[in-house]
Design a protein around this motif. Structure first.
Motif, mmCIF file in Angstrom:
data_model
loop_
_atom_site.group_PDB
_atom_site.id
_atom_site.type_symbol
_atom_site.label_atom_id
_atom_site.label_comp_id
_atom_site.label_asym_id
_atom_site.label_seq_id
_atom_site.Cartn_x
_atom_site.Cartn_y
_atom_site.Cartn_z
ATOM 1 N N ALA A 236 2.884 -1.794 5.329
ATOM 2 C CA ALA A 236 3.404 -3.162 5.340
ATOM 3 C C ALA A 236 4.631 -3.283 4.443
ATOM 4 O O ALA A 236 5.622 -3.925 4.815
ATOM 5 N N SER A 237 4.594 -2.656 3.292
ATOM 6 C CA SER A 237 5.743 -2.745 2.384
ATOM 7 C C SER A 237 6.940 -1.992 2.957
ATOM 8 O O SER A 237 8.087 -2.448 2.835
ATOM 9 N N LEU A 238 6.705 -0.857 3.613
ATOM 10 C CA LEU A 238 7.810 -0.126 4.239
ATOM 11 C C LEU A 238 8.417 -0.928 5.392
ATOM 12 O O LEU A 238 9.648 -0.981 5.544
ATOM 13 N N ALA A 239 7.587 -1.567 6.186
ATOM 14 C CA ALA A 239 8.084 -2.384 7.294
ATOM 15 C C ALA A 239 8.893 -3.564 6.763
ATOM 16 O O ALA A 239 9.954 -3.892 7.311
ATOM 17 N N GLU B 128 -8.645 4.266 0.754
ATOM 18 C CA GLU B 128 -7.446 4.962 1.245
ATOM 19 C C GLU B 128 -6.811 4.196 2.400
ATOM 20 O O GLU B 128 -5.588 4.073 2.486
ATOM 21 N N GLU B 129 -7.650 3.671 3.285
ATOM 22 C CA GLU B 129 -7.129 2.913 4.422
ATOM 23 C C GLU B 129 -6.414 1.652 3.958
ATOM 24 O O GLU B 129 -5.341 1.304 4.464
ATOM 25 N N LEU B 130 -6.968 0.978 2.971
ATOM 26 C CA LEU B 130 -6.350 -0.222 2.428
ATOM 27 C C LEU B 130 -5.006 0.118 1.772
ATOM 28 O O LEU B 130 -4.010 -0.576 1.994
ATOM 29 N N VAL B 131 -4.971 1.184 1.003
ATOM 30 C CA VAL B 131 -3.728 1.596 0.349
ATOM 31 C C VAL B 131 -2.686 1.977 1.405
ATOM 32 O O VAL B 131 -1.507 1.601 1.287
#
Length: 178
Positions: free
Chosen positions: A81-84, A72-75
């Protein structure tokens, strides 16, 4: 899919025993083939056992990873990162659009073009002036060239300063520098 019928270990052993019992004259090749077959079967059993053991370890590892919350933490990290990245791309796009709409990009390109033209004109003017100086005073320009060569070769700044002073004075007086 057709599954081949493989003899079980017991029937294979019984068949081998019957073959040996019925055959009183066995050759070394028959025994070797029988031993090779048994070794191959044993190797296959060991491989199957190791596959089962590793499968169990893999299941335990997956359960431990899932329970630890690492997945869950990795996801979540990937999502953040993708949102940023998306937000940054949007901001850059908006800034570029704003610059284009204000004409800043065009103005900058025009200013660069004008600066380039002015620099070329200045270089041409300096080139013409240098040629004119060389034609008007060939002795003076030769002395200046010689003095600049001496200054470049001179290891000490004191000597360079003295040479420059001497050359400047000799140019003004019209005499040769020493």
């Amino acid at each position: 899919m057709v599954t081949p019928n493989l003899p079980s270990d017991e029937s294979e052993t019984a068949a081998n025993a019957a073959r040996v019992a019925g055959n009183t004259t066995t050759t070394g090749a028959d025994i070797t083939a029988s031993v090779d077959a048994q070794q191959t079967a044993e190797t296959i059993r060991n491989i199957a056992r190791r596959i089962r053991e590793e499968s169990i370890r893999m299941r335990e590892l997956v359960v431990a990873i899932r329970q630890s919350g690492a997945v869950e933490e990795l996801v979540d990290s990937f999502r953040e990162a993708s949102l940023a990245t998306r937000d940054t791309a949007k901001e850059i796009n908006e800034a570029a659009r704003s610059l284009r709409e204000r004409g800043a990009i065009r103005e900058t390109a025009i200013a660069i073009d004008e600066t380039t033209k002015a620099a070329q004109q200045t270089a041409d003017t300096v080139r013409v002036a240098a040629r004119e100086v060389g034609e008007a005073a060939p002795v003076t320009s030769e002395k200046v060239r010689n003095t600049s060569k001496k200054l470049r070769r001179s290891p000490k700044s004191n000597t360079a300063s003295t040479l420059a002073d001497t050359s400047a004075a000799s140019i003004e007086e019209g005499t040769a520098a020493t």
